[in-house]
Design a protein around this motif. Structure first.
Motif, PDB file in Angstrom:
ATOM      1  N   ASN A 139       0.831  -1.207   0.000  1.00 29.82           N
ATOM      2  CA  ASN A 139       0.000   0.000   0.000  1.00 29.82           C
ATOM      3  C   ASN A 139       0.869   1.262   0.000  1.00 29.82           C
ATOM      4  N   PHE A 174       1.911   1.863  -3.449  1.00 23.36           N
ATOM      5  CA  PHE A 174       0.815   2.418  -4.245  1.00 23.36           C
ATOM      6  C   PHE A 174       0.683   3.921  -4.019  1.00 23.36           C
ATOM      7  N   VAL A 217      -4.801   5.922   1.086  1.00 24.97           N
ATOM      8  CA  VAL A 217      -5.498   4.673   1.392  1.00 24.97           C
ATOM      9  C   VAL A 217      -5.302   4.323   2.856  1.00 24.97           C
ATOM     10  N   GLN A 265     -10.469   4.930  -8.170  1.00 27.34           N
ATOM     11  CA  GLN A 265      -9.333   4.776  -7.264  1.00 27.34           C
ATOM     12  C   GLN A 265      -9.345   3.389  -6.608  1.00 27.34           C
ATOM     13  N   TRP A 283      -6.430   0.583  -7.035  1.00 27.82           N
ATOM     14  CA  TRP A 283      -5.732  -0.014  -5.898  1.00 27.82           C
ATOM     15  C   TRP A 283      -5.778  -1.537  -5.984  1.00 27.82           C
ATOM     16  N   GLU A 302      -3.372  -2.946  -8.521  1.00 32.82           N
ATOM     17  CA  GLU A 302      -1.990  -3.024  -8.047  1.00 32.82           C
ATOM     18  C   GLU A 302      -1.798  -4.191  -7.076  1.00 32.82           C
TER      19      GLU A 302
END
Length: 428
Positions: A75, A78, A87, A330, A334, A337
């Motif tokens: 994360n 990202f 996030v 979004q 996420w 990824e």
């Protein structure tokens, strides 16, 4: 023009090209220092998110601490790649508590944007109107190379409601020494052969046990039952269907050989091969990740029937997006990824959970079952070939929870097998 002047003109033209074009490249291409592999298919997300205003998304998962630490690191990568998207990750390590919390959040309109949940729960949340179909934003194409059986478990009303990321199915493993003592080198492939093998072994060794299951895991019972059912009929989601006499007879047979509950004797997962030999156990049901983590000397004592595991969706996980989200692009970016080929491969190397992406399986046909890089190629047909079996229905979680409790009561002797058979067939 002299040679010296000619060279000066060439150098000047090159410098002008750099001045004119480098700024445009920097405006459209993010830094690659922390990028995850597979960037070609992620470029549309980069362009979209580069134009979006800053946004926040909430992601909830349920996993152990080690897996969560790895997700936190992914994360961070990202957010470094997309600095305008923040996030917040939250983890509930107990899956039953997670289910209860998420269901309440979705019902009162306070759901997180993204949830990583058991694939068996997805249909229930989709039918409740809580999820956004993956097809709605044209995202389904991105997972076309994912396991057909994992995708099938996420279908409801002809829509796909989640993005599969990994699975940890259970399977039968056999005591190689006991098979050899019976003069065979392959496991029995039908119920009659299995019974005959058990009886044959008991003649020379009265201490033979037909199977061992870990306590408290009803999924193992489902896998053991379906191992003796025709592939076209096997359906762990409906244990046992009302009137299914063959399954009821097998449950009664299991009870008849288990008067002292000795099928629950296994305790040490690290030395499984030695445990089976020590206790004269013919076979056991284990998760792939547990088998894959065994030392080589323990694996060498076991034999796997590579065509047997069927219900790949049992203990699989998928990302879903809440229908209430205000940041769908979004959220999907996420997920894209977190389910990239690189992330899935790292997950397999660290935790042994089978990746959803078919491209990550050993294409060289290696027979090594302990590969730390890629899962063996024999998993591919099991993950994709027909029959796909019936996906879990919206009542799967409650039904399975009920079976788990009834199975626990049988384990401790609180109810007998006849009561178990009767009560698992009762409607919720």
């Amino acid at each position: 023009m002299s040679t010296r002047k000619y060279l000066l003109v060439i150098v000047g033209a090159a410098l002008l090209s750099v001045i004119l074009f480098v700024p445009d490249v920097n405006r459209t291409t993010p830094s690659s220092s922390n990028e995850v592999s597979g960037n070609a298919e992620q470029q549309p997300y980069i362009r979209v998110l580069a134009e979006e205003q800053s946004s926040n998304i909430n992601v909830n998962v349920s996993m152990d601490a080690e897996q969560f630490e790895r997700l936190l690191a992914a994360n961070d990568r990202f957010m470094a790649k997309f600095p305008n998207v923040r996030v917040k990750l939250s983890n509930i390590d107990n899956t039953e508590i997670a289910y209860a919390v998420w269901k309440e959040q979705f019902q009162v309109g306070e759901a997180p944007d993204v949830v990583l949940m058991d694939s068996g729960w997805v249909a229930e949340f989709a039918v409740g109107g809580f999820l956004m179909p993956i097809d709605s934003l044209g995202k389904a194409e991105g997972i076309s190379d994912h396991s057909a059986k994992l995708r099938a478990s996420l279908l409801w009303n002809s829509y796909l409601w989640g993005v599969p990321t990994d699975a940890d199915p259970s399977m039968l493993v056999w005591n190689k020494a006991m098979l050899a003592s019976a003069g065979i080198d392959v496991p029995p492939n039908d119920w009659e052969s299995y019974i005959a093998l058990v009886e044959h072994l008991k003649q020379s060794d009265a201490g033979t046990s037909a199977v061992s299951l870990y306590p408290g895991e009803v999924d193992q019972l489902l896998v053991w039952l379906d191992a003796w059912t025709a592939a076209s009929n096997a359906d762990a989601a409906y244990l046992p269907a009302a009137g299914d006499k063959s399954r009821n007879e097998r449950l009664r047979w299991l009870n008849s050989i288990d008067s002292q509950r000795n099928i629950f004797r296994l305790s040490n997962r690290v030395s499984l091969g030695s445990e089976l030999e020590k206790h004269h156990l013919l076979c056991a049901v284990v998760r792939w990740s547990d088998y894959n983590a065994l030392p080589k000397e323990e694996q060498n004592k076991l034999l796997i029937e590579k065509s047997e595991p069927r219900h790949i969706w049992l203990n699989s996980r998928s990302y879903v997006v809440a229908s209430s989200t205000q940041s769908a692009e979004q959220a999907f970016a996420w997920i894209n990824e977190m389910t990239s080929a690189n992330e899935q491969q790292q997950g397999y190397q660290l935790f042994g959970r089978l990746p959803a992406d078919n491209s990550l399986y050993d294409s060289a046909g290696s027979l090594s079952l302990s590969s730390s890089v890629k899962p063996p190629s024999w998993w591919l047909p099991l993950m994709n070939d027909e029959p796909l079996n019936t996906p879990p229905d919206p009542n799967w979680h409650e039904r399975r929870k009920n079976w788990e409790e009834l199975w626990r009561q049988y384990e401790i002797g609180a109810i007998d097998m006849e009561s178990f058979i009767e009560r698992v067939q009762q409607p919720l």
